[in-house]
Design a protein around this motif. Structure first.
Motif, PDB file in Angstrom:
ATOM      1  N   ASP A   1       0.834  -1.255  -0.005  1.00 57.74           N
ATOM      2  CA  ASP A   1      -0.129  -0.072  -0.138  1.00 57.74           C
ATOM      3  C   ASP A   1       0.704   1.218   0.074  1.00 57.74           C
ATOM      4  OD1 ASP A   1       0.962   0.225   2.513  1.00 57.74           O
ATOM      5  OD2 ASP A   1      -0.861   0.276   3.407  1.00 57.74           O
TER       6      ASP A   1
ATOM      7  N   THR B   1       1.115   8.904  -0.675  1.00 56.66           N
ATOM      8  CA  THR B   1       0.030   8.031   0.182  1.00 56.66           C
ATOM      9  C   THR B   1      -0.534   8.801   1.341  1.00 56.66           C
ATOM     10  OG1 THR B   1       1.845   7.365   1.729  1.00 56.66           O
ATOM     11  CG2 THR B   1       1.641   6.079  -0.359  1.00 56.66           C
TER      12      THR B   1
ATOM     13  N   LEU C   1      -4.219   4.903  -3.177  1.00 55.28           N
ATOM     14  CA  LEU C   1      -2.886   4.552  -3.041  1.00 55.28           C
ATOM     15  C   LEU C   1      -2.776   5.104  -1.478  1.00 55.28           C
ATOM     16  CD1 LEU C   1      -0.957   6.059  -6.007  1.00 55.28           C
ATOM     17  CD2 LEU C   1      -1.875   3.917  -5.953  1.00 55.28           C
ATOM     18  N   GLY C   2      -1.880   4.150  -0.857  1.00 56.87           N
ATOM     19  CA  GLY C   2      -1.548   4.434   0.477  1.00 56.87           C
ATOM     20  C   GLY C   2      -2.736   3.758   1.350  1.00 56.87           C
TER      21      GLY C   2
ATOM     22  N   ARG D   1      -3.170   8.270   7.871  1.00 55.71           N
ATOM     23  CA  ARG D   1      -3.091   9.526   6.850  1.00 55.71           C
ATOM     24  C   ARG D   1      -3.946  10.580   7.225  1.00 55.71           C
ATOM     25  NH1 ARG D   1      -4.799   6.597   1.601  1.00 55.71           N
ATOM     26  NH2 ARG D   1      -4.126   8.541   0.992  1.00 55.71           N
TER      27      ARG D   1
END
Ligand code: PMP
Length: 427
Positions: free
Chosen positions: A163, A191, A339-340, A347
């Motif tokens: 990821d 990310t 993404l991430g 995040r």
């Protein structure tokens, strides 16, 4: 923030006033590339240029004294904002890229026999290691590659997981007693992953490595205290935090800044010069040769003041709700790859997506036609994209002025792009 507070905040930005956002004006979701500036910042720069412009730290006139006061006042404001114990820990640079280069090039000078007192602590050579992560922005990657090549040190990196994140355990495994420098981003610009900085610093310190934090995508969004985090160096850019272009910041712990030689030299940064040699001032002026971007510094001071008044801690809570909205919208749409981390507690600030079957530039062009301003491409993180098996992505980033409507317009436009390009949505 209540919707009324957000609209009050937006009213402070001439850019938003110039673009009617209730109609077909742009949804501005590109603050991670560069933020818009409030009138208070533009006015502070203009007022300085109109009434107090002078070259700082030169000469003895009252005008120079006033300009120098504004210049050093902004340094003190930035220092307080990021948890520096003294203003002398704040070095002005052109941007974050430049700030990171001041460190990497300075360590190069230390290893080329051009050190200052204490520079031995930056000794690098065969067998020593410089550690980064595979997720770095090129600005926190290439300077270290080149420093390794110059000094004969080994360049190593923490590979990312599927990821795009990496963990404390990954860092623990990668740090060795030979690691001399560990450079990593606080928040990834692709990310949005937030690295556990304090724990990483502790691990690095246990092996004697100097830590360098790329704080470009954290300082504009969450309260950051470099002193409490314990990092040795940190870099960020003014233009991503409501401030002007052409001004960036290098933060350093006093004893490390004192031991770092200047890579760029010239007027103002010296104490004594002969035809054979030069002696340098203590930090921060040692790293600020030549005539300085004074109005930009003053503008950055005003940006810090604006963010502080807006209450960054509260803005962070609201921004996070917007990130949750983005992540939910992306993950529930077939054919979009987030993404991430899907776990939003890991995040902040931004989301990048890959649209199955459609090139990011096509997505970007479609979004642009819908008035949704985002960033497409590799976002100066080619190795990370390669590790994720893609060449480019589409990034939407939020800031303290972003509205739910802007987020929804982005999500709608993404789905519109999927339909328009006949994208594979069963993926
Ligand atoms: N690091 C990160 C994580 C970034 O997002 C950026 C800006 N894209 C940079 C470094 C470089 O910043 P600047 O271009 O202002 O030097």
């Amino acid at each position: 923030f209540t919707p009324a507070e957000v609209s009050d905040l937006r009213a402070a930005f001439p850019y938003f006033a110039a673009h009617d956002l209730s109609g077909d004006g742009p949804a501005y979701l590109d603050a991670a590339a560069t933020s818009q500036r409030p009138a208070a910042v533009l006015d502070a720069e203009r007022r300085f240029l109109e009434t107090a412009n002078a070259a700082v730290h030169r000469g003895t006139s009252g005008a120079v004294g006033e300009a120098t006061g504004a210049f050093e006042g902004a340094r003190a404001a930035v220092a307080a904002f990021v948890g520096a114990a003294t203003p002398e820990q704040i070095v002005w640079a052109e941007n974050a890229t430049d700030a990171l280069n001041i460190v990497a090039l300075g360590i190069g000078e230390a290893n080329a026999g051009l050190g200052v007192a204490g520079s031995e602590r930056f000794a690098l050579g065969a067998g020593d290691e410089i550690l980064v992560t595979e997720a770095e922005h090129h600005a926190n990657l290439i300077p270290w590659q080149r420093l390794a090549a110059k000094t004969g040190a080994t360049f190593t990196y923490i590979p990312v997981r599927e990821d795009g994140t990496w963990t404390l355990d990954d860092a623990r495994a990668a740090l060795t007693p030979r690691t001399k420098i560990f450079a990593f981003a606080h928040v990834s610009n692709v990310t949005g992953y937030v690295a556990p900085v304090a724990e990483l610093v502790e691990l690095a310190r246990a092996v004697g490595a100097v830590t360098v934090l790329d704080a470009c995508q954290s300082v504009p969004h969450i309260p950051v205290d470099f002193g409490a985090l314990g990092v040795d160096f940190a870099a960020f850019s003014g233009h991503k935090m409501l401030g002007p272009n052409g001004i960036g910041v290098l933060y350093g712990r006093p004893e490390l800044l004192a031991a770092l030689p200047p890579a760029r030299t010239g007027g103002s940064a010296i104490t004594r010069v002969t035809m054979e040699s030069a002696e340098f001032m203590p930090p921060p002026l040692r790293f600020e040769p030549g005539t300085q971007p004074v109005s930009q510094v003053v503008g950055l001071g005003a940006a810090v003041d604006f963010i502080t008044r807006a209450d960054l801690a509260r803005a962070a809570v609201r921004e996070h709700e917007l990130v949750e909205r983005l992540v939910a919208g992306i993950t529930e749409t077939p054919g979009l790859r987030l993404l991430g981390p899907a776990d939003t507690s890991q995040r902040i600030a931004l989301t990048a997506v890959s649209v199955a079957g459609v090139h990011a530039h096509d997505v970007g062009q479609f979004l642009d036609e819908q008035g949704v301003l985002v960033r497409v491409g590799h976002h100066c993180a080619q190795p990370l994209h390669r590790a994720l098996g893609i060449t480019s992505s589409t990034r939407a980033s939020v800031h303290l002025t972003t509205t739910e409507d802007e987020v929804d317009r982005f999500l709608d436009a993404l789905r519109g792009a999927q339909r328009y390009f006949g994208a594979e949505v069963s993926a």
